[in-house]
Motif scaffolding. Structure first.
Motif, PDB file in Angstrom:
ATOM      1  N   ARG A  59       0.598  -1.754  -0.250  1.00 37.51           N
ATOM      2  CA  ARG A  59      -0.016  -0.028   0.038  1.00 37.51           C
ATOM      3  C   ARG A  59       0.988   1.386  -0.258  1.00 37.51           C
ATOM      4  O   ARG A  59       2.484   1.343   0.735  1.00 37.51           O
ATOM      5  CB  ARG A  59      -0.716  -0.431   1.328  1.00 37.51           C
ATOM      6  CG  ARG A  59      -1.956  -1.319   1.568  1.00 37.51           C
ATOM      7  CD  ARG A  59      -3.004  -0.937   0.374  1.00 37.51           C
ATOM      8  NE  ARG A  59      -3.773  -2.624   0.113  1.00 37.51           N
ATOM      9  CZ  ARG A  59      -4.457  -2.908  -0.795  1.00 37.51           C
ATOM     10  NH1 ARG A  59      -4.830  -1.439  -1.725  1.00 37.51           N
ATOM     11  NH2 ARG A  59      -5.235  -4.004  -0.729  1.00 37.51           N
ATOM     12  N   LEU A  60       0.418   2.164  -0.317  1.00 40.21           N
ATOM     13  CA  LEU A  60       0.997   3.539   0.064  1.00 40.21           C
ATOM     14  C   LEU A  60       1.398   4.285   1.098  1.00 40.21           C
ATOM     15  O   LEU A  60       0.617   3.804   2.164  1.00 40.21           O
ATOM     16  CB  LEU A  60       0.129   4.673  -1.175  1.00 40.21           C
ATOM     17  CG  LEU A  60      -0.388   5.003  -1.940  1.00 40.21           C
ATOM     18  CD1 LEU A  60      -1.190   5.739  -2.683  1.00 40.21           C
ATOM     19  CD2 LEU A  60       0.967   4.884  -3.414  1.00 40.21           C
ATOM     20  N   GLN A  62       2.511   5.430   4.690  1.00 35.96           N
ATOM     21  CA  GLN A  62       1.245   6.264   5.134  1.00 35.96           C
ATOM     22  C   GLN A  62       2.295   7.135   6.464  1.00 35.96           C
ATOM     23  O   GLN A  62       3.409   6.514   6.664  1.00 35.96           O
ATOM     24  CB  GLN A  62       0.002   5.584   6.771  1.00 35.96           C
ATOM     25  CG  GLN A  62      -0.874   4.736   5.414  1.00 35.96           C
ATOM     26  CD  GLN A  62      -1.446   5.935   4.356  1.00 35.96           C
ATOM     27  OE1 GLN A  62      -2.236   6.791   4.785  1.00 35.96           O
ATOM     28  NE2 GLN A  62      -1.574   5.945   2.769  1.00 35.96           N
ATOM     29  N   TYR A 175      13.995   2.327   1.681  1.00 32.62           N
ATOM     30  CA  TYR A 175      12.420   1.840   0.770  1.00 32.62           C
ATOM     31  C   TYR A 175      12.450   1.061   0.368  1.00 32.62           C
ATOM     32  O   TYR A 175      13.822   0.543   0.477  1.00 32.62           O
ATOM     33  CB  TYR A 175      12.561   3.673  -0.143  1.00 32.62           C
ATOM     34  CG  TYR A 175      13.985   3.610  -2.057  1.00 32.62           C
ATOM     35  CD1 TYR A 175      13.430   2.277  -2.363  1.00 32.62           C
ATOM     36  CD2 TYR A 175      15.000   3.845  -1.174  1.00 32.62           C
ATOM     37  CE1 TYR A 175      14.298   2.479  -3.513  1.00 32.62           C
ATOM     38  CE2 TYR A 175      15.936   3.378  -2.082  1.00 32.62           C
ATOM     39  CZ  TYR A 175      15.784   2.879  -3.259  1.00 32.62           C
ATOM     40  OH  TYR A 175      16.979   2.487  -4.174  1.00 32.62           O
ATOM     41  N   VAL A 193      -0.909   1.218  -7.053  1.00 31.06           N
ATOM     42  CA  VAL A 193       0.377   0.684  -6.168  1.00 31.06           C
ATOM     43  C   VAL A 193       1.242   0.394  -6.538  1.00 31.06           C
ATOM     44  O   VAL A 193       1.732  -0.190  -6.009  1.00 31.06           O
ATOM     45  CB  VAL A 193      -0.377   0.407  -4.518  1.00 31.06           C
ATOM     46  CG1 VAL A 193      -1.084   0.579  -4.226  1.00 31.06           C
ATOM     47  CG2 VAL A 193      -0.848  -1.600  -5.747  1.00 31.06           C
ATOM     48  N   LEU A 196       6.376   1.900  -5.306  1.00 26.09           N
ATOM     49  CA  LEU A 196       5.671   2.103  -3.709  1.00 26.09           C
ATOM     50  C   LEU A 196       6.866   2.328  -3.310  1.00 26.09           C
ATOM     51  O   LEU A 196       7.080   4.202  -2.614  1.00 26.09           O
ATOM     52  CB  LEU A 196       5.533   0.984  -3.329  1.00 26.09           C
ATOM     53  CG  LEU A 196       3.581   0.867  -4.032  1.00 26.09           C
ATOM     54  CD1 LEU A 196       3.409  -0.515  -3.062  1.00 26.09           C
ATOM     55  CD2 LEU A 196       3.095   1.786  -2.566  1.00 26.09           C
ATOM     56  N   GLN A 199       7.418   5.716  -4.342  1.00 20.83           N
ATOM     57  CA  GLN A 199       6.253   7.115  -2.947  1.00 20.83           C
ATOM     58  C   GLN A 199       7.044   7.175  -1.690  1.00 20.83           C
ATOM     59  O   GLN A 199       6.838   7.934  -0.855  1.00 20.83           O
ATOM     60  CB  GLN A 199       4.757   6.146  -2.986  1.00 20.83           C
ATOM     61  CG  GLN A 199       4.639   6.599  -4.455  1.00 20.83           C
ATOM     62  CD  GLN A 199       3.384   7.323  -5.399  1.00 20.83           C
ATOM     63  OE1 GLN A 199       3.780   8.314  -3.936  1.00 20.83           O
ATOM     64  NE2 GLN A 199       2.576   7.836  -5.957  1.00 20.83           N
ATOM     65  N   ASP A 200       8.090   5.500  -1.466  1.00 19.94           N
ATOM     66  CA  ASP A 200       8.343   6.270  -0.109  1.00 19.94           C
ATOM     67  C   ASP A 200       9.348   6.779   0.079  1.00 19.94           C
ATOM     68  O   ASP A 200       9.798   7.745   1.087  1.00 19.94           O
ATOM     69  CB  ASP A 200       9.061   4.925   0.245  1.00 19.94           C
ATOM     70  CG  ASP A 200       7.750   3.374   0.651  1.00 19.94           C
ATOM     71  OD1 ASP A 200       7.448   3.180   0.601  1.00 19.94           O
ATOM     72  OD2 ASP A 200       9.024   1.994   0.330  1.00 19.94           O
ATOM     73  N   PHE A 317       2.176   7.733 -10.129  1.00 15.58           N
ATOM     74  CA  PHE A 317       3.612   7.861 -10.420  1.00 15.58           C
ATOM     75  C   PHE A 317       4.343   8.470 -11.082  1.00 15.58           C
ATOM     76  O   PHE A 317       4.692   9.800 -11.497  1.00 15.58           O
ATOM     77  CB  PHE A 317       4.550   7.543  -9.397  1.00 15.58           C
ATOM     78  CG  PHE A 317       5.605   8.305  -8.519  1.00 15.58           C
ATOM     79  CD1 PHE A 317       6.012   8.857  -7.635  1.00 15.58           C
ATOM     80  CD2 PHE A 317       7.053   8.501  -9.276  1.00 15.58           C
ATOM     81  CE1 PHE A 317       7.049   9.737  -6.707  1.00 15.58           C
ATOM     82  CE2 PHE A 317       8.281   9.686  -8.773  1.00 15.58           C
ATOM     83  CZ  PHE A 317       8.332   9.636  -7.916  1.00 15.58           C
TER      84      PHE A 317
END
Length: 538
Positions: A59-60, A62, A175, A193, A196, A199-200, A317
């Motif tokens: 998951r993305l 948080q 990451y 997703v 990721l 995104q981290d 992204f």
């Protein structure tokens, strides 16, 4: 109004306290204690996101909740789960070179875990929240399959910056990598997703904006920097979000990595299907999860740099092939550096020792990097990269280092396709639109079999060495030449790269360690590879 006042008082008191007092920093309502190490202070293993486990797996990321209490920041957090990627050593490989590779992998074994999203800050010991120093953010290498922030000692960078009178704050983060960070397939696309791991990194950059002032850093003076997968990551932060940096960084420094030619997540469907068949979705325990991931091909497998798990177009992204985003001018308008090692492909060509004929190489390209490419185009590229050991990589070594009948040819092709050609393409498209600098490392050229191999330029920074000083000056002034006179060993002016004068700062062995050369080598070959990559991204 109370918390900022307390933060300032605690920071000023604790970071400049009595001898033997551990350095501390106040974030939200928490006090973090770090390590004192000479002229620097280290704060390690601070979680910047919720653990990506259980329902948050795949998951993305948080954001972490506001910090409270008294917390320990004296040790690196565990790395994200690593994919096994052993280097395949062919017969006749140099024992000298093998020893060097083994020494580079030395030290304590990497401890990994799913709960891995932590960040590290190394700062001058006397820096306070009033100092406002430039910030260097390191993104580690590892082929998007391995890597750990604990493997790199940021203290050497900060200590050197203090010696130069140009102090900086160093930050690194963990990451997610491999299938947990770069899962492909249509299912991943539908779930939104993809990428990721990127995104981290982006969330870590937002953490820096919120907290780096407490460590003496200036959130408006952030330079993102990486090598290999880390450099490609930096490049992708340049082209995401329509080129809007969101104020997260003001400069970029890339060692062996540029915007890569990648296609949609669906290109990884066979690897996704195999991963599911190996039990990824049913893994409740760490050993089973690792087993499923390790069944995937890795960067030292036969398919080499045609990676199973890597950044791909996900519509979030990355909204398009990164090279197409460059052509669309969706690039952050910030100064940047992009450079390569001379022999980028040698390390990744050790796994193809069984390819011995021209037909073998043609078939290999058609099944990996050039799927769907007409055979006539592949033939044309092979004519530009002939099976002539004097033209192969390690370059400029004549008939030496010919491990197998096609080794030097494959090394030249793979190094140019994945590293050299994308760098030159990026510079040709952007250097006349924003400040750009480029380098070429020919250090280690006499190393048997590998020459100036991929990642050897890391030694030029973490040594520390001459590239360290250029990096620090770039982070400070967005120009690697400003105040160079303070360092008599690095006074060679590094010219800006332009299409009219594509000049490279070139690192050499021997008595003359630096020179300025032109980025015109293998022009026809790289142009042909770029044409193919634009039409048939990986």
């Amino acid at each position: 109004m109370f918390a900022p006042l307390v933060a300032t008082v605690v920071l000023l008191a604790c970071t400049t306290g009595a001898l033997g007092t551990p350095p501390s920093v106040y974030l939200d309502r928490a006090t973090f204690f770090g390590n004192a190490s000479g002229a620097v202070a280290q704060f390690l293993g601070i979680p910047f996101a919720l653990p990506p486990v259980g329902d948050l797996r795949l998951r993305l990321p948080q954001p972490h909740a506001p910090y409270t209490g008294v917390l320990n920041a004296t040790a690196f957090g565990p790395a994200c789960i690593q994919q096994s990627a052993p280097v395949q050593i062919p017969a006749g490989f140099s024992q000298v070179t093998l020893g060097l590779l083994a020494s580079r992998e030395g030290g304590d074994p990497i401890v990994d875990s799913e709960n891995c999203l932590s960040i590290n800050v190394v700062k001058p010991a006397n820096a306070t929240d009033l100092t406002k120093l430039p910030v260097l953010v390191w993104i580690y290498r590892g082929g998007f399959e391995t890597g750990a922030s604990a493997s790199f000692d940021g203290s050497v960078i900060v200590e050197r910056s203090i010696q130069l009178g140009q102090p900086v704050v160093y930050v690194s983060m963990n990451y997610r990598v491999s299938a947990l960070g770069f899962l492909g397939g249509t299912e991943t696309q539908k779930a939104g997703v993809g990428n990721l791991g990127l995104q981290d990194q982006r969330l870590a950059l937002r953490w820096i904006q919120r907290y780096i002032h407490a460590f003496g850093g200036d959130p408006s003076k952030v330079t993102i920097w990486g090598e290999s997968a880390g450099a490609i990551s930096v490049a992708l932060h340049l082209v995401t979000n329509g080129g809007n940096t969101e104020g997260l960084f003001r400069g970029a420094f890339m060692q062996s990595g540029s915007p890569t030619p990648v296609g949609p997540l669906a290109k990884a469907q066979p690897f996704y299907d195999a991963l599911v068949a190996n039990g990824l979705c049913d893994c409740d325990g760490y050993p089973a999860l690792r087993t499923a991931i390790n069944a995937s091909p890795n960067m030292f497998s036969f398919q080499s740099l045609d990676l199973a798990w890597q950044p791909r177009v996900d519509g979030v992204f990355l909204k398009d092939d990164p090279q197409q985003l460059v052509l669309q001018n969706n690039v952050a308008n910030v100064p940047f550096v992009s450079g390569d090692c001379d022999d980028e492909g040698t390390l990744f060509s050790l796994s193809t020792a069984n390819l011995t004929t021209d037909d073998d190489v043609s078939a290999y390209l058609a099944s990996t990097y050039m799927q769907g490419v007409p055979s006539s185009d592949i033939d044309a590229i092979l004519n530009l990269y002939p099976n002539d050991t004097t033209q192969g990589s390690p370059f400029d070594t004549g008939t030496y280092n010919d491990l197998t009948p096609q080794f030097k040819r494959l090394a030249a092709l793979q190094g140019d396709f994945v590293f050299q050609a994308p760098r030159r393409f990026f510079l040709q498209q952007r250097a006349d639109k924003q400040p750009a600098f480029s380098f070429l490392s020919k250090r280690f050229k006499t190393l048997p079999d590998l020459g100036s191999f991929h990642s050897s330029d890391v030694e030029l920074v973490y040594g520390p060495s001459d590239l360290t000083d250029y990096l620090i000056r770039f982070a400070t002034y967005l120009d690697p030449n400003v105040n160079a006179s303070a360092d008599p060993d690095a006074n060679l002016v590094w010219p800006r790269y332009t299409t009219a004068a594509p000049q490279l700062l070139t690192f050499l062995d021997g008595d003359v360690p630096l020179d300025i050369t032109l980025d015109t080598y293998r022009a026809e070959g790289m142009e042909a590879l770029t044409k193919v990559s634009l039409a048939y991204p990986l």
